[in-house]
Write an enzyme that holds these catalytic residues in place. Sequence first.
Site, short mmCIF file in Angstrom:
data_model
loop_
_atom_site.label_atom_id
_atom_site.label_comp_id
_atom_site.label_asym_id
_atom_site.label_seq_id
_atom_site.Cartn_x
_atom_site.Cartn_y
_atom_site.Cartn_z
N SER A 1 0.86 -1.56 -0.05
CA SER A 1 0.11 -0.40 0.36
C SER A 1 1.15 1.31 0.43
O SER A 1 0.34 2.37 0.53
CB SER A 1 -1.11 0.15 1.06
N ASP B 1 16.92 7.08 21.98
CA ASP B 1 16.91 6.17 21.02
C ASP B 1 18.19 5.55 20.35
O ASP B 1 18.23 4.68 20.15
CB ASP B 1 15.74 6.80 20.35
N SER C 1 12.26 4.26 16.63
CA SER C 1 12.17 6.12 17.50
C SER C 1 13.67 5.79 16.98
O SER C 1 14.12 5.58 17.64
CB SER C 1 11.74 5.63 18.87
N HIS D 1 16.08 20.27 16.03
CA HIS D 1 16.13 18.61 16.57
C HIS D 1 15.31 18.47 15.43
O HIS D 1 15.29 18.81 14.51
CB HIS D 1 14.35 19.41 17.49
N SER E 1 14.08 14.54 13.82
CA SER E 1 13.46 13.01 14.79
C SER E 1 12.62 13.43 13.38
O SER E 1 12.31 12.84 12.57
CB SER E 1 12.25 13.60 16.01
#
Length: 372
Positions: free
Chosen positions: A198, A286, A244, A234, A236
């Site tokens: 998908s 992480d 993560s 930052h 992420s």
Amino acid sequence: MLLRYAAPLTALLMTLISLPLSAETDEEESGSAELPEELMVQCLKIAAPGAGGELTIKQLRELCNTLAREDANQQDAVRRALEALSDEAEGKDNDSDPTGNSRILERRLGMEALNRANRFLLTPHRRNYLLPVSYQEGRNIEPYTQADSQLTDQKKIEVEFQLSVKILIREGIFGDNGHLYMAYTNHSLWQAYNEDISRPFRETNHQPELILSFVNDWEIFGFRNVLNEVMLTHQSNGQSGALSRSWDRVMVNTVFERGPFAFSFTPWYRLPESEGDGPDDPTGDDNPDIEKYMGHFELSGAYQRKENILSLMVRNNLRSDNRGAVELGWSFPVSSTTRGYLKIFNGYGHSLIDYDHHTTAVGLGVIFTDLF
């Protein structure tokens, strides 16, 4: 749509900075000031070719007058920042410094100054591009296996794109210098050709930044220092659990140019995080070893040859294991409004999910905002 009008709006502002700085009349103070007809004609001549067929002459006249009123307080700063652009618009040769070196970053810095005077424009930050074909050799499926994700089944060809913009928060913090920006960069890898699962986005890296920027004009060893920035960054991927990835940094960026060559040096300090109780602890780190792979600095250079721009980026951890990355780029004209872009990456950190995975990625597509 916004980018479509960036050129004509910028052209309008270039006309407006030529207005004489004089005391405001009562009419101007009431907000109904109009440009003198001579300046209005000049404004329309510059704006009309890039404005598009949906704008009428009446609408363009209203836009010229609106910008004249709204940007009156910033004309002084814009005039100083864009002396070179004004000369260029008049056909003068002002592309070189006193030593004869071409100032390839002058135009970009000038355009950014114009954007600061127009609250309807977002300013490009890093490169903005779309690569419909991005081939990556040596797929990293281990994180997806740990997360029991369908993305263990990946196609080697995907779509890669980057969107990067910034907005001005405050201008001239230190006299006529020191501009505070908020910036956001989105770098995405999209399995667009993987219809079996998908067509998911494999990885999206979000990078908000707070930037204090200083323009400069001093030389050392023949190189002109044009820009210095302090950034709180930052980065992420917005995931949780085994997928993560994130880190926070304080970065310093300094930019130099000489002739058709420009380079920047960007060292950083990673802000420490607590270790937590393992990868499932959302308060923990992480990726505690990310600096071993992503390094402690980035060195970038670019060379302009006619309409072609060649670029090089190097990251290194300054360790004996010599981890890091190298990225080569080539942008070239395709049409009057489109530039092609070829990007070759080798090393660690093509994206955050691959920060500790060595890979080679080759992408081809178009670039919307270049380095200069």
